[in-house]
Design an enzyme around this catalytic site. Structure first.
Site, PDB file in Angstrom:
ATOM      1  N   HIS A  95     -12.809   3.099  -0.048  1.00  0.00           N
ATOM      2  CA  HIS A  95     -12.625   2.135   1.115  1.00  0.00           C
ATOM      3  C   HIS A  95     -13.363   0.903   0.749  1.00  0.00           C
ATOM      4  O   HIS A  95     -14.049   0.021   1.346  1.00  0.00           O
ATOM      5  CB  HIS A  95     -13.534   2.595   2.076  1.00  0.00           C
ATOM      6  CG  HIS A  95     -12.830   3.847   2.928  1.00  0.00           C
ATOM      7  ND1 HIS A  95     -13.845   4.925   3.291  1.00  0.00           N
ATOM      8  CD2 HIS A  95     -11.500   4.042   3.202  1.00  0.00           C
ATOM      9  CE1 HIS A  95     -12.823   5.690   3.927  1.00  0.00           C
ATOM     10  NE2 HIS A  95     -11.599   5.220   4.007  1.00  0.00           N
ATOM     11  N   ASN A 123       0.728  -1.075   0.216  1.00  0.00           N
ATOM     12  CA  ASN A 123       0.017   0.248   0.074  1.00  0.00           C
ATOM     13  C   ASN A 123       0.939   1.262   0.019  1.00  0.00           C
ATOM     14  O   ASN A 123       1.613   1.540   0.938  1.00  0.00           O
ATOM     15  CB  ASN A 123      -0.659  -0.036   1.247  1.00  0.00           C
ATOM     16  CG  ASN A 123      -1.814   1.159   1.430  1.00  0.00           C
ATOM     17  OD1 ASN A 123      -1.792   2.198   0.472  1.00  0.00           O
ATOM     18  ND2 ASN A 123      -2.624   1.201   2.541  1.00  0.00           N
ATOM     19  N   GLU A 152      -8.021  -5.006   5.329  1.00  0.00           N
ATOM     20  CA  GLU A 152      -8.087  -4.574   3.909  1.00  0.00           C
ATOM     21  C   GLU A 152      -6.892  -5.314   3.392  1.00  0.00           C
ATOM     22  O   GLU A 152      -6.697  -5.767   2.081  1.00  0.00           O
ATOM     23  CB  GLU A 152      -8.036  -3.277   3.696  1.00  0.00           C
ATOM     24  CG  GLU A 152      -9.136  -2.395   4.018  1.00  0.00           C
ATOM     25  CD  GLU A 152      -8.898  -0.822   4.169  1.00  0.00           C
ATOM     26  OE1 GLU A 152      -8.477  -0.196   5.071  1.00  0.00           O
ATOM     27  OE2 GLU A 152      -9.050  -0.262   2.906  1.00  0.00           O
ATOM     28  N   ARG A 177     -11.685  16.198   7.319  1.00  0.00           N
ATOM     29  CA  ARG A 177     -12.594  16.478   6.057  1.00  0.00           C
ATOM     30  C   ARG A 177     -13.820  16.856   6.484  1.00  0.00           C
ATOM     31  O   ARG A 177     -14.802  16.334   7.194  1.00  0.00           O
ATOM     32  CB  ARG A 177     -12.634  15.290   5.041  1.00  0.00           C
ATOM     33  CG  ARG A 177     -11.198  14.943   4.401  1.00  0.00           C
ATOM     34  CD  ARG A 177     -11.488  14.059   3.422  1.00  0.00           C
ATOM     35  NE  ARG A 177     -10.423  13.199   2.935  1.00  0.00           N
ATOM     36  CZ  ARG A 177     -10.170  11.884   3.140  1.00  0.00           C
ATOM     37  NH1 ARG A 177     -11.038  11.299   3.521  1.00  0.00           N
ATOM     38  NH2 ARG A 177      -8.930  11.551   2.972  1.00  0.00           N
ATOM     39  N   ARG A 194      -2.536  -1.960  -3.465  1.00  0.00           N
ATOM     40  CA  ARG A 194      -3.812  -1.419  -3.153  1.00  0.00           C
ATOM     41  C   ARG A 194      -3.605  -0.027  -4.203  1.00  0.00           C
ATOM     42  O   ARG A 194      -2.742   0.707  -4.249  1.00  0.00           O
ATOM     43  CB  ARG A 194      -3.847  -0.745  -1.881  1.00  0.00           C
ATOM     44  CG  ARG A 194      -4.975   0.080  -1.618  1.00  0.00           C
ATOM     45  CD  ARG A 194      -4.877   0.798  -0.374  1.00  0.00           C
ATOM     46  NE  ARG A 194      -6.128   1.440  -0.222  1.00  0.00           N
ATOM     47  CZ  ARG A 194      -6.301   2.518   0.479  1.00  0.00           C
ATOM     48  NH1 ARG A 194      -5.143   2.827   1.502  1.00  0.00           N
ATOM     49  NH2 ARG A 194      -7.222   3.433   0.654  1.00  0.00           N
TER      50      ARG A 194
END
Ligand code: AMP
Length: 398
Positions: free
Chosen positions: A180, A7, A385, A241, A91
């Site tokens: 996601h 990743n 993940e 965010r 990823r």
């Protein structure tokens, strides 16, 4: 077969080596400050001591070289040679509309990923650098791209279109993509296993609540809606965010603050969310929870507003699916935040939800936190993940 999961960020690289058959984690680690002074690698083999290696990493190729050296090291390594790594799973943040599933990496696939750089200018170029570095060092090893956006490609048009002139979609592919996806896919499948019911017959809402946060609606094994959009800025209020807001706010703030659109977007990405709502106190829910319990207004405001937005999405997605069988909490806050889970669930009586407080007090483990009588089940499912990427990779190369 051992699968190396990579990743890659712009200056960091996370990795895990996973045995695909037993799903055992063999080693994991993180390279930080790649290309910056003070680069270092943390390496943790499953049965050995965690090592901190401080060594210059001029670029991602140097970082991956260090990772491969660590994995094959005589003393602290976990494999004898690189031949024991059967494949690499990467990823990739944005696959646009080109990728609805994971795919074996070829030159054509690399070009198609590059074509999505516009849509994720901070992430995709870094992901590509990671792929190229691995290809250089392991030219014979098959590589697979696993996309954050792929799981959401099943959304119907009415869920992915924005209410703007249609030609913006045709000309520039402006639409909801969602992110996601690997986590939403893994958690929803895991929920079906925990409930002992066929995945294809369930209506599941997944709340991935981490520093980045998103909700998805998964009906009969397919994603039908998700809260993040063209970029990860839309949807829930997150650590830093803003999530959803009136787009006219951007021009309004540009004028008031004498800032450019770029500068205001930076505020919306990095200084907003619960950090902004708590007047800069913290983006971390551990701090906010302490503040909340101490009666501090900024923390109370931030947590209540965060929870309320999640509640609204749950309502919207229950409506979109004409019902919901299970709501799942995952990621840092979802897995470890009984307090915020309780706040969210306190709004959900209309779904017949009742929470078992003892179960809800648990952190970081697979748990059904609703009572046996609860009409809608509420589950905590730690996301994984990397394991999901390893599974996808293995499927394509075995
Ligand atoms: P993630 O992005 O999934 O790694 O989630 C990171 C976030 O999880 C942190 O910023 C915290 O807000 C939250 N978190 C981690 N541990 C806890 C905890 N014990 N209680 C509440 N929130 C937590």
């Amino acid at each position: 077969m051992n699968i190396l999961v990579i990743n890659c960020g712009s200056s960091s690289l996370k990795f895990q080596l996973i045995n695909a058959q037993s799903e055992e984690l063999i080693a994991k680690g993180l390279c930080e400050r790649i290309g910056i002074e003070g680069s270092q690698m943390t390496y943790a083999p499953k049965d050995g001591d965690k090592l901190q290696i401080t060594e210059p990493m001029a670029d991602h190729t140097a970082a991956i070289r260090l990772v491969l050296n660590a994995l094959t090291d005589e003393k602290s390594g976990v494999v004898k040679s690189l031949d024991e790594i059967g494949a690499v799973g990467h990823r990739i943040v944005h696959g646009g509309e080109n990728f609805a599933t994971s795919t074996l990496i070829t030159d054509e696939v690399l070009a198609a990923i590059e074509a999505c750089n516009d849509l994720a200018p901070l992430h995709n170029p870094a992901n590509l650098i990671g792929i190229n570095a691995c290809r250089e060092l392991m030219p014979e090893t098959p590589m697979v791209a696993v996309f954050d956006t792929a799981f959401h490609q099943t959304m119907p048009e009415e869920a992915y279109l924005y209410g703007i002139p249609y030609h913006y979609y045709e000309d520039y592919k402006v639409r909801r993509y969602g992110f996601h996806g690997t986590s939403h896919s893994y958690v929803s499948q895991q929920a079906a296993k925990m409930l002992g019911k066929p995945y294809e017959e369930l209506k599941i809402i997944v709340c991935h609540l981490g520093n980045g946060a998103s909700v998805s609606a998964v009906k009969n094994g397919k994603c039908v809606d998700t809260s993040m959009g063209l970029t990860p800025l839309e949807g829930l209020i997150m650590g830093t965010r803003s999530g959803d807001m009136d787009p006219a706010i951007i021009e309004f703030l540009c004028n008031k603050e004498n800032k450019s659109v770029h500068e205001i977007l930076n505020v919306l990405n990095k200084e907003s969310g619960v950090l902004g709502l708590s007047e800069g106190y913290s983006s971390d829910f551990r701090d906010l929870e302490k503040g909340y319990r101490a009666g501090e207004a900024p923390s109370i405001r931030a947590m209540k507003t965060f929870a309320y937005r999640v509640v609204k999405y749950i309502g919207a997605y229950a409506a979109a699916m004409n019902g919901v069988d299970a709501i799942c909490f995952t990621a840092g806050i979802g897995e470890n935040g009984p307090f915020i889970r309780g706040m969210i669930c306190s709004y959900l009586e209309y779904l017949g939800i009742a929470i078992n407080e003892t179960e809800n007090a648990k952190r970081g483990e697979e748990t059904v936190i609703s009572t046996p009588e609860s009409r809608t089940k509420v589950l905590v499912i730690p996301t994984n993940e990397e394991l999901a990427i390893a599974r996808e990779t293995f499927e394509l190369v075995k």
